[in-house]
Design a protein around this motif. Structure first.
Motif, PDB file in Angstrom:
ATOM      1  N   GLU A 176      -0.414   9.064  10.517  1.00  0.00           N
ATOM      2  CA  GLU A 176      -1.597   8.244  10.251  1.00  0.00           C
ATOM      3  C   GLU A 176      -2.163   7.651  11.540  1.00  0.00           C
ATOM      4  O   GLU A 176      -3.374   7.549  11.708  1.00  0.00           O
ATOM      5  CB  GLU A 176      -1.281   7.122   9.253  1.00  0.00           C
ATOM      6  N   ARG A 236      -4.396   4.648   5.577  1.00  0.00           N
ATOM      7  CA  ARG A 236      -5.413   5.215   6.476  1.00  0.00           C
ATOM      8  C   ARG A 236      -6.744   4.489   6.317  1.00  0.00           C
ATOM      9  O   ARG A 236      -7.406   4.154   7.300  1.00  0.00           O
ATOM     10  CB  ARG A 236      -5.593   6.707   6.200  1.00  0.00           C
ATOM     11  N   LYS A 237      -7.123   4.230   5.085  1.00  0.00           N
ATOM     12  CA  LYS A 237      -8.379   3.521   4.824  1.00  0.00           C
ATOM     13  C   LYS A 237      -8.329   2.112   5.415  1.00  0.00           C
ATOM     14  O   LYS A 237      -9.283   1.646   6.042  1.00  0.00           O
ATOM     15  CB  LYS A 237      -8.623   3.468   3.313  1.00  0.00           C
ATOM     16  N   ALA A 238      -7.184   1.437   5.255  1.00  0.00           N
ATOM     17  CA  ALA A 238      -7.033   0.077   5.789  1.00  0.00           C
ATOM     18  C   ALA A 238      -7.082   0.078   7.316  1.00  0.00           C
ATOM     19  O   ALA A 238      -7.723  -0.785   7.929  1.00  0.00           O
ATOM     20  CB  ALA A 238      -5.718  -0.529   5.308  1.00  0.00           C
ATOM     21  N   THR A 292      -5.988   8.554  12.647  1.00  0.00           N
ATOM     22  CA  THR A 292      -6.983   7.493  12.773  1.00  0.00           C
ATOM     23  C   THR A 292      -7.334   7.175  14.224  1.00  0.00           C
ATOM     24  O   THR A 292      -8.176   6.313  14.470  1.00  0.00           O
ATOM     25  CB  THR A 292      -6.490   6.206  12.088  1.00  0.00           C
ATOM     26  N   LYS A 330      -4.911   9.022   2.578  1.00  0.00           N
ATOM     27  CA  LYS A 330      -6.293   8.667   2.914  1.00  0.00           C
ATOM     28  C   LYS A 330      -6.835   7.492   2.111  1.00  0.00           C
ATOM     29  O   LYS A 330      -7.714   6.790   2.566  1.00  0.00           O
ATOM     30  CB  LYS A 330      -7.207   9.873   2.772  1.00  0.00           C
ATOM     31  N   ASN A 331      -6.315   7.270   0.915  1.00  0.00           N
ATOM     32  CA  ASN A 331      -6.786   6.135   0.118  1.00  0.00           C
ATOM     33  C   ASN A 331      -5.884   4.918   0.263  1.00  0.00           C
ATOM     34  O   ASN A 331      -6.137   3.899  -0.365  1.00  0.00           O
ATOM     35  CB  ASN A 331      -6.893   6.529  -1.363  1.00  0.00           C
ATOM     36  N   ASP A 349       0.841  -1.191   0.000  1.00  0.00           N
ATOM     37  CA  ASP A 349       0.000   0.000   0.000  1.00  0.00           C
ATOM     38  C   ASP A 349       0.875   1.239   0.000  1.00  0.00           C
ATOM     39  O   ASP A 349       2.102   1.161   0.041  1.00  0.00           O
ATOM     40  CB  ASP A 349      -0.911  -0.019   1.244  1.00  0.00           C
ATOM     41  N   LEU A 408      -8.572   2.280   9.320  1.00  0.00           N
ATOM     42  CA  LEU A 408      -9.934   2.563   9.778  1.00  0.00           C
ATOM     43  C   LEU A 408     -10.836   1.335   9.635  1.00  0.00           C
ATOM     44  O   LEU A 408     -11.661   1.061  10.513  1.00  0.00           O
ATOM     45  CB  LEU A 408     -10.509   3.752   9.002  1.00  0.00           C
ATOM     46  N   GLU A 409     -10.672   0.589   8.540  1.00  0.00           N
ATOM     47  CA  GLU A 409     -11.466  -0.630   8.364  1.00  0.00           C
ATOM     48  C   GLU A 409     -11.114  -1.675   9.423  1.00  0.00           C
ATOM     49  O   GLU A 409     -11.994  -2.328   9.990  1.00  0.00           O
ATOM     50  CB  GLU A 409     -11.229  -1.214   6.965  1.00  0.00           C
TER      51      GLU A 409
END
Length: 183
Positions: free
Chosen positions: A151, A112-114, A155, A108-109, A104, A116-117
């Motif tokens: 990050e 960070r997205k991972a 988060t 944010k894409n 990765d 948060l999930e």
């Protein structure tokens, strides 16, 4: 002394009529300049300048020999491996059985997205917070470490029972980075 001269000129006109000479209207600007400097000085002294921003980071003492191991469930642990060229790889669980290692990037894409999930998934499955282990390789830069710490702050990993730590990278993890072309 600063002055403003706004005289009309006065005197004789062509027709021969004598007109009275107008008085000079003088405005002394010195008090206004003094006031301006006082105001500038006041605002300079009362304003707050930009404060340097720093992140608190607790690190263990190097002198202390702490052989105690802290065991955590693999379902709560996310490991982030910092690689080369501003890329990283993350996986859930242990290195012996990494679940879905994913290459990765930052932002944010990306990670960070991972994160948060995974915070949502771990909270739903265990009711506890996510534990993130950050491991930097010798190919990563200082900027990469600062970016991943940013990050963590964005988060809110350290909230609601979650935490993050900077840990030394191991040889199997380096092999994983090499295998996926991130090292």
């Amino acid at each position: 002394m600063a002055e403003l001269d706004s005289s009309g000129g006065g005197g004789k006109k062509k027709g021969g009529k004598v007109r009275s000479k107008k008085q000079n209207a003088r405005v002394d600007m010195t008090p206004m300049v003094d006031l301006m400097f006082l105001l500038i000085t006041f605002f300079m002294l009362t304003t707050t300048l930009a404060k340097p921003q720093a992140m608190d980071l607790a690190m263990p003492d190097k002198d202390e020999k702490n052989d105690d191991k802290f065991e955590v469930a693999d379902t709560r642990t996310m490991t982030v491996l910092l690689g080369d060229k501003n890329r990283l790889e993350w996986y859930m669980g242990s290195i012996e059985e990494p679940k879905n290692p994913t290459v990765d990037n930052y932002g944010k894409n990306g990670i960070r997205k991972a994160i948060l999930e995974k915070i949502k998934d771990v909270k739903a499955a265990t009711g506890k917070g996510l534990i993130v282990l950050i491991k930097a390789s010798d190919k990563s830069t200082y900027k990469n470490l600062v970016d991943i710490l940013d990050e963590m702050k964005i988060t809110n990993v350290g909230v609601n029972g979650g935490t993050y730590a900077i840990v030394d990278i191991t040889e199997p993890e380096l092999d994983l980075l090499k295998r996926d072309g991130v090292y």
